[in-house]
Motif scaffolding. Sequence first.
Motif, mmCIF file in Angstrom:
data_model
loop_
_atom_site.group_PDB
_atom_site.id
_atom_site.type_symbol
_atom_site.label_atom_id
_atom_site.label_comp_id
_atom_site.label_asym_id
_atom_site.label_seq_id
_atom_site.Cartn_x
_atom_site.Cartn_y
_atom_site.Cartn_z
ATOM 1 N N PRO A 173 47.959 37.414 53.383
ATOM 2 C CA PRO A 173 46.807 36.640 52.904
ATOM 3 C C PRO A 173 45.537 37.495 52.953
ATOM 4 C CG PRO A 173 48.026 35.402 54.559
ATOM 5 C CD PRO A 173 48.578 36.810 54.556
ATOM 6 N N THR A 174 44.618 37.200 52.086
ATOM 7 C CA THR A 174 43.342 37.904 52.086
ATOM 8 C C THR A 174 42.234 36.909 52.360
ATOM 9 O OG1 THR A 174 42.999 37.572 49.720
ATOM 10 C CG2 THR A 174 44.151 39.574 50.378
ATOM 11 N N LYS A 175 41.063 37.442 52.602
ATOM 12 C CA LYS A 175 39.900 36.569 52.736
ATOM 13 C C LYS A 175 39.648 35.938 51.375
ATOM 14 C CE LYS A 175 37.792 39.536 56.172
ATOM 15 N NZ LYS A 175 36.742 40.496 56.462
ATOM 16 N N PRO A 176 39.095 34.740 51.357
ATOM 17 C CA PRO A 176 38.783 34.132 50.056
ATOM 18 C C PRO A 176 37.919 35.071 49.216
ATOM 19 C CG PRO A 176 38.532 32.516 51.793
ATOM 20 C CD PRO A 176 38.778 33.857 52.467
ATOM 21 N N LEU A 177 38.296 35.206 47.970
ATOM 22 C CA LEU A 177 37.575 36.078 47.057
ATOM 23 C C LEU A 177 36.372 35.366 46.468
ATOM 24 C CD1 LEU A 177 40.648 37.489 45.103
ATOM 25 C CD2 LEU A 177 39.328 38.669 46.851
ATOM 26 N N THR A 178 35.465 36.149 45.934
ATOM 27 C CA THR A 178 34.344 35.591 45.188
ATOM 28 C C THR A 178 34.770 35.526 43.726
ATOM 29 O OG1 THR A 178 32.773 36.567 46.712
ATOM 30 C CG2 THR A 178 31.930 35.926 44.549
ATOM 31 N N TYR A 179 34.645 34.374 43.133
ATOM 32 C CA TYR A 179 35.064 34.179 41.750
ATOM 33 C C TYR A 179 33.840 34.139 40.849
ATOM 34 C CZ TYR A 179 39.468 32.938 43.907
ATOM 35 O OH TYR A 179 40.621 32.966 44.645
ATOM 36 N N ASP A 180 33.679 35.163 40.048
ATOM 37 C CA ASP A 180 32.607 35.218 39.062
ATOM 38 C C ASP A 180 33.169 34.624 37.768
ATOM 39 O OD1 ASP A 180 30.595 35.791 37.284
ATOM 40 O OD2 ASP A 180 30.589 37.957 37.644
ATOM 41 N N TYR A 181 33.224 33.295 37.726
ATOM 42 C CA TYR A 181 33.867 32.615 36.598
ATOM 43 C C TYR A 181 33.247 32.938 35.239
ATOM 44 C CZ TYR A 181 36.589 30.008 39.990
ATOM 45 O OH TYR A 181 37.440 29.662 40.995
ATOM 46 N N PRO A 182 31.923 33.000 35.115
ATOM 47 C CA PRO A 182 31.377 33.352 33.795
ATOM 48 C C PRO A 182 31.884 34.711 33.292
ATOM 49 C CG PRO A 182 29.651 32.418 35.164
ATOM 50 C CD PRO A 182 30.863 32.626 36.057
ATOM 51 N N ASN A 183 32.026 35.673 34.193
ATOM 52 C CA ASN A 183 32.555 36.973 33.790
ATOM 53 C C ASN A 183 34.059 36.895 33.546
ATOM 54 O OD1 ASN A 183 32.786 39.826 33.371
ATOM 55 N ND2 ASN A 183 33.435 40.019 35.489
ATOM 56 N N LEU A 184 34.782 36.301 34.486
ATOM 57 C CA LEU A 184 36.240 36.235 34.387
ATOM 58 C C LEU A 184 36.688 35.521 33.115
ATOM 59 C CD1 LEU A 184 38.797 37.002 35.986
ATOM 60 C CD2 LEU A 184 38.675 34.745 37.050
ATOM 61 N N TYR A 185 36.025 34.439 32.803
ATOM 62 C CA TYR A 185 36.431 33.632 31.656
ATOM 63 C C TYR A 185 35.501 33.812 30.459
ATOM 64 C CZ TYR A 185 39.328 31.470 35.227
ATOM 65 O OH TYR A 185 40.231 31.251 36.232
ATOM 66 N N ASP A 186 34.916 34.992 30.336
ATOM 67 C CA ASP A 186 34.034 35.306 29.221
ATOM 68 C C ASP A 186 34.779 35.085 27.901
ATOM 69 O OD1 ASP A 186 32.425 36.462 27.278
ATOM 70 O OD2 ASP A 186 31.959 38.229 28.473
ATOM 71 N N PRO A 187 34.251 34.225 27.029
ATOM 72 C CA PRO A 187 34.917 33.964 25.752
ATOM 73 C C PRO A 187 35.153 35.223 24.918
ATOM 74 C CG PRO A 187 33.140 32.396 26.108
ATOM 75 C CD PRO A 187 33.047 33.421 27.197
ATOM 76 N N ALA A 188 34.359 36.258 25.132
ATOM 77 C CA ALA A 188 34.543 37.503 24.382
ATOM 78 C C ALA A 188 35.906 38.129 24.690
ATOM 79 C CB ALA A 188 33.419 38.483 24.697
ATOM 80 N N ARG A 189 36.373 37.976 25.927
ATOM 81 C CA ARG A 189 37.699 38.504 26.285
ATOM 82 C C ARG A 189 38.792 37.810 25.483
ATOM 83 N NH1 ARG A 189 35.798 38.826 31.689
ATOM 84 N NH2 ARG A 189 35.650 41.011 32.223
ATOM 85 N N ARG A 190 38.711 36.496 25.425
ATOM 86 C CA ARG A 190 39.740 35.734 24.693
ATOM 87 C C ARG A 190 39.702 36.093 23.209
ATOM 88 N NH1 ARG A 190 41.763 30.703 26.618
ATOM 89 N NH2 ARG A 190 41.646 31.834 28.554
#
Length: 187
Positions: free
Chosen positions: A160-177
């Motif tokens: 297990p790891t420490k809880p990560l920081t989720y940068d949702y706007p970056n992770l789910y950037d519509p430009a990627r899709r």
Amino acid sequence: MMKREECFRVLARHVTDEVVVSTYSSAVDWLNLGERTLNYFSVGAMGLDSSHALGLALGRPDKRIVCLQGDGSLLMNLGCLVTIAAAAPKNLVHIVVQNGTYEANGGHPIPNTEVDFAAMARAAGYAHVHDFSQLANFEQQAAHVLKQDGPVFATLHVEPTKPLTYDYPNLYDPARRKALKAALQQS
């Protein structure tokens, strides 16, 4: 015990033109290895990354699809194992990172940290099933796992790891899709 980011570094050395599907912690660690057009991050879809991977595998049988799923995520959609095995896409590799926690929700333990996901996949009817708890063994077998006719299932037993920081706007950037969609339309 292995670390997820180490396993993903090993995997990244062998990933070329495969579409990699992931969500939450797996997506964060995979993206930390570098930007790729053929990444598909399932937006807020705990448990559905494997279903998204199946849809891509069926829709694009000419492309290898690799799903990087957490154990908590798989527990949210265990029926996917039977559905994937029944559909039997030869181009799907389903990798489950087992750390015994619902990591995206604060690291709470899953109900049974000793669950044998490889046995479940085998019983569901996956063509090939692997179980890794030693990094050296995974390093030796990773290329083979990615090339087998599927559906292929592999469990990576990680700490297990420490809880990560989720940068949702970056992770789910519509430009990627959008970039992924364009790449899949061209190939």
